[in-house]
Design an enzyme around this catalytic site. Sequence first.
Site: not given
Length: 325
Positions: A38, A107
């Site tokens: 991330h 994402e």
Amino acid sequence: MVQIGYTMMTEQAGPRDLVEHVVRAEEVGFDFSVTSDHYFPWLRSQGHAPYAWAVLGAAAQATSRIPLMTYVTCPTVRYHPAVVAQKAATLQLLAEGRFRLGLGSGENLNEHVVGAGWPSANVRQEMLVEAVEIIRGLFDGGHVNYRGEHFEVESARLWDLPDSPPPIGIAVSGEQSCRLAGEHADLVIATEPKPELIEAFDRHGGQGKPRVGQLPVCFDQDRDAAVARAHDQFRWFGSGWKVNSELPHPDSFDAATQFVTRDDVAESIPCGADPEPFVEAVRPYAEAGFTEVALVQIGGESQHAFLDWSEKTLLPALRGAFGDS
């Protein structure tokens, strides 16, 4: 038989702590480990987002047995697939064959940072197919030239290749991604124990390949404290992938989950110190045909207590229920 894994969740701990945690996970007997990749945490309360590939390199040197895996890397926007191939080959060498490359379509939360926009879901799937083709081509050795709809590669070559390239896993959430995974992956990845995902993966060529799931849990001797921590840091988890892949910022996830209650979270995430709810949370994965399940202990500061409890209580209970690996 279901193997039980440990998650190095980069959104909730710093790099040195993550390496320390996976070393301890290896010591207590987890079968494998996975690592999120991330740029942002899901919520500000999680508080971290170190570079996963540096963490994995350190983990490869600090451990000797436990397999490592990205869960998952997006090889299409923030990273070019030729660079992902180089990183994965290098990590496979450092880990001496213990690394698997988990890939997904990504994402918005993490990919928006390079300013390239956020493509539609269909385009993201097209990009992922091209990325896998490029990565496999580079794993095969020699020079790669590639002209696709979304990517170009100009005479690329990996100069340090492992004897066996990392197996490639692809994350799925519906029929389209299951078809992609069945046709292009060595294993499938999912965060929901839906039998229809495994059935679709099998229909498209996935028979006999590993199936890796993931499950958030929250151990604490004080169950109320566990529920409160799970709500504070993980209430986003139940929103579903169609929502989670589109929101661009931790504040977006905060707003989207403002009406999620502690009771809502406690119904979907096992909390406390009784191993039975944890065993029952793994059971749907086993029944759906998953061969591996990675647990996510919620809360960076709670990892040591969780790992100690896992060694003495949780892992024996899970292996008693689903077979000792």
